[in-house]
Scaffold this motif. Sequence first.
Motif, mmCIF file in Angstrom:
data_model
loop_
_atom_site.group_PDB
_atom_site.id
_atom_site.type_symbol
_atom_site.label_atom_id
_atom_site.label_comp_id
_atom_site.label_asym_id
_atom_site.label_seq_id
_atom_site.Cartn_x
_atom_site.Cartn_y
_atom_site.Cartn_z
ATOM 1 N N TRP E 381 -11.215 3.255 -5.407
ATOM 2 C CA TRP E 381 -11.341 2.313 -4.287
ATOM 3 C C TRP E 381 -10.715 0.969 -4.656
ATOM 4 O O TRP E 381 -9.947 0.376 -3.890
ATOM 5 N N GLY E 382 -10.992 0.515 -5.868
ATOM 6 C CA GLY E 382 -10.468 -0.771 -6.305
ATOM 7 C C GLY E 382 -8.946 -0.788 -6.363
ATOM 8 O O GLY E 382 -8.305 -1.756 -5.936
ATOM 9 N N ALA E 383 -8.373 0.286 -6.870
ATOM 10 C CA ALA E 383 -6.912 0.345 -6.980
ATOM 11 C C ALA E 383 -6.271 0.318 -5.600
ATOM 12 O O ALA E 383 -5.289 -0.390 -5.370
ATOM 13 N N LEU E 384 -6.851 1.068 -4.676
ATOM 14 C CA LEU E 384 -6.309 1.090 -3.312
ATOM 15 C C LEU E 384 -6.571 -0.255 -2.624
ATOM 16 O O LEU E 384 -5.699 -0.808 -1.952
ATOM 17 N N ALA E 385 -7.764 -0.786 -2.818
ATOM 18 C CA ALA E 385 -8.109 -2.068 -2.187
ATOM 19 C C ALA E 385 -7.147 -3.167 -2.642
ATOM 20 O O ALA E 385 -6.825 -4.085 -1.879
ATOM 21 N N THR E 386 -6.680 -3.039 -3.881
ATOM 22 C CA THR E 386 -5.697 -4.022 -4.352
ATOM 23 C C THR E 386 -4.456 -3.966 -3.474
ATOM 24 O O THR E 386 -3.848 -4.995 -3.161
ATOM 25 N N GLY E 387 -4.129 -2.771 -3.042
ATOM 26 C CA GLY E 387 -2.974 -2.605 -2.158
ATOM 27 C C GLY E 387 -3.241 -3.128 -0.761
ATOM 28 O O GLY E 387 -2.312 -3.324 0.030
ATOM 29 N N LEU E 388 -4.511 -3.341 -0.461
ATOM 30 C CA LEU E 388 -4.862 -3.872 0.863
ATOM 31 C C LEU E 388 -4.974 -5.387 0.847
ATOM 32 O O LEU E 388 -4.451 -6.082 1.701
ATOM 33 N N PHE E 389 -5.658 -5.920 -0.186
ATOM 34 C CA PHE E 389 -6.053 -7.324 -0.161
ATOM 35 C C PHE E 389 -5.228 -8.252 -1.034
ATOM 36 O O PHE E 389 -5.402 -9.464 -0.973
ATOM 37 N N ALA E 390 -4.360 -7.710 -1.879
ATOM 38 C CA ALA E 390 -3.594 -8.586 -2.777
ATOM 39 C C ALA E 390 -2.822 -9.623 -1.973
ATOM 40 O O ALA E 390 -2.359 -9.338 -0.870
ATOM 41 N N SER E 391 -2.732 -10.840 -2.549
ATOM 42 C CA SER E 391 -2.041 -11.906 -1.824
ATOM 43 C C SER E 391 -1.277 -12.809 -2.786
ATOM 44 O O SER E 391 -1.840 -13.304 -3.763
ATOM 45 N N LYS E 392 -0.011 -13.019 -2.496
ATOM 46 C CA LYS E 392 0.797 -13.903 -3.345
ATOM 47 C C LYS E 392 0.300 -15.337 -3.251
ATOM 48 O O LYS E 392 0.598 -16.170 -4.098
ATOM 49 N N ALA E 393 -0.459 -15.625 -2.202
ATOM 50 C CA ALA E 393 -0.999 -16.979 -2.066
ATOM 51 C C ALA E 393 -1.993 -17.239 -3.202
ATOM 52 O O ALA E 393 -2.170 -18.368 -3.642
ATOM 53 N N VAL E 394 -2.612 -16.185 -3.669
ATOM 54 C CA VAL E 394 -3.574 -16.328 -4.759
ATOM 55 C C VAL E 394 -2.855 -16.275 -6.095
ATOM 56 O O VAL E 394 -3.111 -17.056 -7.000
ATOM 57 N N ASN E 395 -1.942 -15.320 -6.228
ATOM 58 C CA ASN E 395 -1.226 -15.168 -7.480
ATOM 59 C C ASN E 395 0.224 -14.820 -7.184
ATOM 60 O O ASN E 395 0.549 -13.675 -6.855
ATOM 61 N N SER E 396 1.054 -15.820 -7.299
ATOM 62 C CA SER E 396 2.466 -15.632 -6.932
ATOM 63 C C SER E 396 3.134 -14.586 -7.817
ATOM 64 O O SER E 396 4.182 -14.046 -7.478
ATOM 65 N N ALA E 397 2.519 -14.303 -8.952
ATOM 66 C CA ALA E 397 3.096 -13.298 -9.846
ATOM 67 C C ALA E 397 2.763 -11.892 -9.376
ATOM 68 O O ALA E 397 3.274 -10.914 -9.903
ATOM 69 N N GLY E 398 1.860 -11.804 -8.395
ATOM 70 C CA GLY E 398 1.460 -10.481 -7.922
ATOM 71 C C GLY E 398 2.316 -10.017 -6.757
ATOM 72 O O GLY E 398 3.528 -10.187 -6.773
ATOM 73 N N ALA E 399 1.675 -9.452 -5.762
ATOM 74 C CA ALA E 399 2.394 -8.993 -4.571
ATOM 75 C C ALA E 399 1.437 -9.100 -3.398
ATOM 76 O O ALA E 399 0.239 -9.310 -3.582
ATOM 77 N N ASP E 400 1.986 -8.989 -2.187
ATOM 78 C CA ASP E 400 1.118 -8.982 -1.012
ATOM 79 C C ASP E 400 0.673 -7.561 -0.725
ATOM 80 O O ASP E 400 1.424 -6.607 -0.964
ATOM 81 N N GLY E 401 -0.561 -7.419 -0.229
ATOM 82 C CA GLY E 401 -1.066 -6.103 0.142
ATOM 83 C C GLY E 401 -0.880 -5.865 1.618
ATOM 84 O O GLY E 401 -0.339 -6.717 2.335
ATOM 85 N N LEU E 402 -1.369 -4.722 2.082
ATOM 86 C CA LEU E 402 -1.190 -4.330 3.475
ATOM 87 C C LEU E 402 -1.679 -5.416 4.439
ATOM 88 O O LEU E 402 -0.982 -5.786 5.378
ATOM 89 N N PHE E 403 -2.875 -5.957 4.157
ATOM 90 C CA PHE E 403 -3.414 -6.974 5.075
ATOM 91 C C PHE E 403 -2.612 -8.264 5.034
ATOM 92 O O PHE E 403 -2.860 -9.177 5.816
ATOM 93 N N PHE E 404 -1.683 -8.359 4.101
ATOM 94 C CA PHE E 404 -0.859 -9.562 4.034
ATOM 95 C C PHE E 404 0.596 -9.199 4.299
ATOM 96 O O PHE E 404 1.512 -9.817 3.783
ATOM 97 N N GLY E 405 0.738 -8.119 5.073
ATOM 98 C CA GLY E 405 2.067 -7.801 5.579
ATOM 99 C C GLY E 405 2.946 -6.928 4.706
ATOM 100 O O GLY E 405 4.136 -6.801 4.961
ATOM 101 N N ASN E 406 2.378 -6.304 3.659
ATOM 102 C CA ASN E 406 3.221 -5.480 2.807
ATOM 103 C C ASN E 406 2.612 -4.100 2.589
ATOM 104 O O ASN E 406 2.024 -3.821 1.536
ATOM 105 N N PRO E 407 2.720 -3.227 3.604
ATOM 106 C CA PRO E 407 2.108 -1.883 3.531
ATOM 107 C C PRO E 407 2.614 -1.102 2.324
ATOM 108 O O PRO E 407 1.862 -0.321 1.726
ATOM 109 N N ALA E 408 3.851 -1.338 1.923
ATOM 110 C CA ALA E 408 4.445 -0.576 0.815
ATOM 111 C C ALA E 408 3.546 -0.593 -0.417
ATOM 112 O O ALA E 408 3.362 0.412 -1.096
#
Lengths: 112, 112, 112, 463, 463, 463
Positions: E381-408
């Motif tokens: 769940w956590g690994a998938l949720a990362t793909g949903l909730f991740a946000s570059k606004a929080v960590n520019s070194a990361g990536a955006d998740g689905l909820f932040f416009g990056n379904p990939a």
Amino acid sequence: MKMIEAIIKPFKLEEVKDGLLEIGVHGMTVTEVKGLGRQKGSKETYRGAEYKTDFVPKVKIEVLVADNMVARAVETISRHAKTGTVGDGKVIVSDLNSVVRIRTGETGDSAL
Amino acid sequence: MKMIEAIIKPFKLEEVKDGLLEIGVHGMTVTEVKGLGRQKGSKETYRGAEYKTDFVPKVKIEVLVADNMVARAVETISRHAKTGTVGDGKVIVSDLNSVVRIRTGETGDSAL
Amino acid sequence: MKMIEAIIKPFKLEEVKDGLLEIGVHGMTVTEVKGLGRQKGSKETYRGAEYKTDFVPKVKIEVLVADNMVARAVETISRHAKTGTVGDGKVIVSDLNSVVRIRTGETGDSAL
Amino acid sequence: MLSHMTSMKKFLPVLLSFAMLAGGTALYVQNAGAQAPAPEAPAAAAPEAPAAPEPPKIDTGDTAWVLVSSALVLAMTAPGLFLFYGGMSRGKNALSTMMQSFVILCLISVQWVLWGYSLAFGPDIGGIIGSLEWFGLSGVGTAPNPDYAATIPHQAFMLFQMMFAVITPALITGAYAERVKFSSFCVFTLLWATFIYDPLCHWVWAVGGWVRNLGALDFAGGTVVHISSGIAGLACALVVKKRMGHGKEAMHPHNLPMTLMGASLLWFGWFGFNAGSALGAGELATSTFTATNTATAASALAWMIAEWIYRGKPSALGVASGAVAGLVAITPASGFVGPISSLLIGAGAGVLCYIAVMLKPLFGYDDALDAFGVHGIGGIWGALATGLFASKAVNSAGADGLFFGNPAQLGIQAMAVLITVVFVFIGTLIILAVVGGIMGLRTSEEDERLGLDLSQHDEKAYS
Amino acid sequence: MLSHMTSMKKFLPVLLSFAMLAGGTALYVQNAGAQAPAPEAPAAAAPEAPAAPEPPKIDTGDTAWVLVSSALVLAMTAPGLFLFYGGMSRGKNALSTMMQSFVILCLISVQWVLWGYSLAFGPDIGGIIGSLEWFGLSGVGTAPNPDYAATIPHQAFMLFQMMFAVITPALITGAYAERVKFSSFCVFTLLWATFIYDPLCHWVWAVGGWVRNLGALDFAGGTVVHISSGIAGLACALVVKKRMGHGKEAMHPHNLPMTLMGASLLWFGWFGFNAGSALGAGELATSTFTATNTATAASALAWMIAEWIYRGKPSALGVASGAVAGLVAITPASGFVGPISSLLIGAGAGVLCYIAVMLKPLFGYDDALDAFGVHGIGGIWGALATGLFASKAVNSAGADGLFFGNPAQLGIQAMAVLITVVFVFIGTLIILAVVGGIMGLRTSEEDERLGLDLSQHDEKAYS
Amino acid sequence: MLSHMTSMKKFLPVLLSFAMLAGGTALYVQNAGAQAPAPEAPAAAAPEAPAAPEPPKIDTGDTAWVLVSSALVLAMTAPGLFLFYGGMSRGKNALSTMMQSFVILCLISVQWVLWGYSLAFGPDIGGIIGSLEWFGLSGVGTAPNPDYAATIPHQAFMLFQMMFAVITPALITGAYAERVKFSSFCVFTLLWATFIYDPLCHWVWAVGGWVRNLGALDFAGGTVVHISSGIAGLACALVVKKRMGHGKEAMHPHNLPMTLMGASLLWFGWFGFNAGSALGAGELATSTFTATNTATAASALAWMIAEWIYRGKPSALGVASGAVAGLVAITPASGFVGPISSLLIGAGAGVLCYIAVMLKPLFGYDDALDAFGVHGIGGIWGALATGLFASKAVNSAGADGLFFGNPAQLGIQAMAVLITVVFVFIGTLIILAVVGGIMGLRTSEEDERLGLDLSQHDEKAYS
Ligand SMILES: Nc1ncnc2c1ncn2[C@@H]1O[C@H](COP(=O)(O)OP(=O)(O)O)[C@@H](O)[C@H]1O
Ligand SMILES: Nc1ncnc2c1ncn2[C@@H]1O[C@H](COP(=O)(O)OP(=O)(O)O)[C@@H](O)[C@H]1O
Ligand SMILES: Nc1ncnc2c1ncn2[C@@H]1O[C@H](COP(=O)(O)OP(=O)(O)O)[C@@H](O)[C@H]1O
């Protein structure tokens, strides 16, 4: 009325209890005890020190039954408690003079 | 001399003990036991698993008394142990052959 | 056959056990109990609250012996359990009707 | 067997909690936007790039210390406090007692993030309360907020403060242990945190808080945390009434090694609580650390000696209790006093709290685990002692106390104590009345007799 | 009574361990040479001289934080995890259960120093595995290794990673507790660490690792640590079979206060696990700390509420389990999400893991302490949720998740999960087959009945 | 029932303690003056202003690390050590055993602040002892003292050293557990700390100390802490005699999970003990951390394997004991050796201490919890091993050992060991004679039979 006292292997308690309830015994009292007999005990070692204990964990079941139930109760306990290996335990029957049910004051078989 | 065995609710022990001391019983032996009877047991749940236990905590009091004390002792125990609710327990009286006080070797009533 | 019940000081258990094995008693059942008698109990204090308890730890030994062994067994227990100070305990002998060895179904003395 | 009615009530906390989530989710998007911190390092697993050039600059040493301190203060509540309390409870109530602190940690962690921090430290409204502008931490990012700490991320300050908001209601549980319904406990805790702790915290610590402006000294939370929890505990003990059999049946602590362990972990974590309040790793943190350790040891010895003289024997529970009393008492003073002052403050705390606990029976209320006796009395002594022993020689940012030529300070301290006592006592009574009225506070007699572990949680501590 | 045969087998681990020592000693001299760090301060007891002028420069604040974090993660395994698991086991198996985690700490600490770290992070071989060039830490000195952390000594990074390598196999023990031979357990652990953990760790975190190159986000070890241990646990539960009497006899947790303490120490240590993964004490560590605490609290409350609704009563074991589920789930996301996202990830974890644990009986395997139910499900769940909730606004070194416009990103995360599940499940089955074939996995019925403490260790937990 | 006589004696410690307070208060005022640190930040709750411009400058990272380390070493004594020892004691003595460590923490914390630190580190008098110039920490402020640590406040160094002074007498309690009067224990501890520990500490670590000048290497206290406590333990065991029934009655450890927890917390805290001794957060702290963890794990495995071969079964108590033996042995070497050396030092410690403990019965003294067997033997091995494995390649501030071409170092180490053994053994015998003569050492037979918890403290550990 008689008092049946059985000493059995702890993990057999549930089975014996169910057996007794089936044949219509309504109550019993159980005590955790340590038994010594033919069954060998266990060894413990702590740093240097080694301790052998002759005692093994057992449970004692006390059941009060009407005279006409004694035979069946003893047989039921024996059957369910039996594993066939050393340490199965004993069933003891003895007399008693009277019983009172504290809640109601009833005595005799009706106190069971 | 008789052996009185009473199975009562744990929180009644103090009261029963005091009652017995009052009427001049000088000693007793107490054991923590688990009882099964009409009183319903409790339920426990751990993650998925649910366990019902039919056993409820009780204490067993063993008192040796001279024959002339038996009636009063039984009555005293019953009175103090009584709550009127299911599970108050039983009082059992039985015979015994002899008692020895280890310290002195006294026997019979004087051993109590 | 008789049932011997002895209430002794816990630290005397090993000694009494060995004594009994020596005279050829093969088994026994031991229960941890709390005793009340002449021996005074201990005091506990927790923050404000002070608790006196009349009960002291004891162990109860139950031994089934053939009639011809009773006297020696009682004597053996008394001798080994004795410290001469208050609280040494009691030895009680009573009758019983029958014994069964669960494993084999043997009864009577051969069940011991 | 629960009546439909009570089971309904039981769900209040459930609903409440869901409300939280809802509320939170509501402002999800804008919040997500508001998260933007200074740009992060090129790889998640890589070290942090130096924060943006413009001051205030984050100091890694200070930040490390405050993050560690936050973890230490969390450990004070769980497991520290629940071991301390759990060991003193009876076996049949051990889990319920321990679980209360654990659940408070969970409830307040969420409450603080959603609205608690905003009420306590958010933009001031008339010196009385913070606005809800920071609801859900919107606007509370990782750049420093010089109002509170110029060398660490704002969220680090928020986290450190969160742990204080957590332990305060947990301390209260000692007063009403072993007899309160779990559902009522949850609701009481949320209301108390929101309507008592958050405002009080704002008054004393927030920029613009009116008590802070009085000039009262409270380095690490003597009034906000200890007096408030102690007084609230007293109110609870009075309203909730005695446990069944109190004074008649023996109520032995069921596991004193557990209590001793808890006291040790409280001591350990308290370094974060007090020295962490310096919000940096330097001279102030160090002198605070010294003061904390010295007062604690002195108090434990003082309690032990008092007990030895009065009872004839010292006890493990006594030494442990004395240590906690010392930790409580030195809390407000720790950043303003030297080692010898700490020694005297601690010694005083040990003796005073021992006396308080011994006299409790006279008043006849049942403060089960002495939340008031230790935190109330110890906290008040500490707040006043700060007015006696504080010295600008130790902390130029503080003030001098009576012994250093400034009697006025003692008056200010007394004033702050009074304000706290009155506000918390009355406020707590009101909340208890509300919760008691709606859902009742105590379990049934049967449940209490059986023990709260089985009756409230279908569990047993030991099998 | 052991047959000569089995006792022979019993010594496998002994031999293995000796092999280690031997191997180590072999390259003793050159290694000793290779130790040379930057020159040290003039007196051992004196503070460190500023590291050599040339960059990368060591930052004392970052180093302090990573060393503390390493200690915190060690505390997660011992005592944290063994208390959590030990309390849930039966009294007759308490020591053996606790000892497993403790022994794993010892075994892996040695394995990691000798060859583990080299396999996991040593010079990459085709993205699949590290070379043995760093065997015995030769070449792993105290100067920073910018590939992994530019402001702390290379060995500090090695130590921090070691604690991850330690806790992962320890988590698995929950699945096969109370029935496995100690000797087989030792061999299984060494093989699993070497052939499953080390490669997987290389794939996901090492420079050149092929999964890392896929762009999967795993901030602090959701896949490497939790999914892998959870899936391995499932494989073990299936292969090792049920405990005797499972489903028939009552199997009460023997000491829930111990479990509650363990959960609290896991929470405490997890700040090192997650926030420490920032490898520095700054903004990223702080936002990670916030996310970790928020998700944990939300998950504990979610489990509690689910239980309350479904069972009628909340339980201490439930709240503790929920907290751990939240810690597991937030692990991969902790460095990439804000507080509200954390709240939702945690709430989801609590509910999902509760359901997983409730449904377990339907599948009939005996995951004794729910290693799979909590770490497997929570980790996925956590690994998938990362793909949903991740946000570059929080960590520019990361990536955006689905909820932040990056379904990939969600797809990439799912891919990483799949890879981990397949590799670990199959690999674990193979190792179990090997160990089972050579020396057998389970104790005799008699030994299991007697309890592993007495039968495997000649000890009793309590006397 | 206490005779008036004995109860009088019982108050010796009481009076002693009051003496302390008095003494302290005496120099209250001047001391208060002496507290002046560099000016603090403008608000107590605000971060610290950069320390005064003139060097030496405080480093926040180093300070954070040393403060955390101080807290960790405190946690080693309480709860770490008292759990380790308490679990091995019998239930009737559990509290008294645990309480001893806790009370030592309190007694020494006060003793150290008043005169202990001054005797140990105060201005040198002929290399033998420190003057009382620093009594009550007068002159020990928060500015750095470059003699000992140039980048942290002087008080931080004092605090760190305090925790060493605390744990040393606590380690001794393992030797005389379960039979000594609490009052005698208090007096013995104060005398031993003052007349044995403080001077020895001065000799080995203080500027001007004569043993330090011999060139002996002791990074974190192998001689000062472990050899001294182990040898003192041996002296105590010999003088105090056996426990009643020793060798006849079974004396089971009453709670091994507690012992396992204690061992884990000792391991955890020992990172502060050893790596903290670098007095900064950099390369030396890191390599020390690596050495500490590696030796500990190797020692635990070595003990386990030895036991497995010799006894047929490994045990939890064995693994835990082995870990502690490894921690003890690596202590003096930790800052001077690489990972492989650590591995070998640890492995040696595990085997040697296991043998020592196994042979104990032959000598017939009753070192109840093996203070000598583990700390004495392990400490001596560690001190000598430092002379074998030390390498300037690891720490240029140290020296090379025999294996690195400098046999002389081994001789110096042996000399330091000899000095410590002779001084401590004789000194301890004298103190025991004095205390025994004045107030007696042992409880009455009746009290010992009943258990020290009830007889000395009117408490029971469990109810
Ligand atoms: N003489 C005895 N008196 C009282 N209890 C006995 C006696 N002999 C055996 N027991 C009880 O019965 C248990 C089983 O006895 P044991 O000889 O071990 O096996 P078995 O009954 O199968 O021969 C013992 O553990 C003990 O509790
Ligand atoms: N037949 C029996 N034999 C032995 N003990 C019994 C028996 N029946 C009841 N008891 C004991 O008496 C206790 C109370 O009995 P229970 O039926 O629950 O309530 P009551 O005595 O009020 O009817 C039980 O818990 C059990 O310990
Ligand atoms: N009347 C009694 N009935 C049952 N047990 C008794 C009785 N009197 C004494 N006992 C048991 O014997 C133990 C010892 O008795 P006590 O009077 O203390 O010493 P002594 O037997 O030496 O006179 C008590 O602790 C109790 O367990």
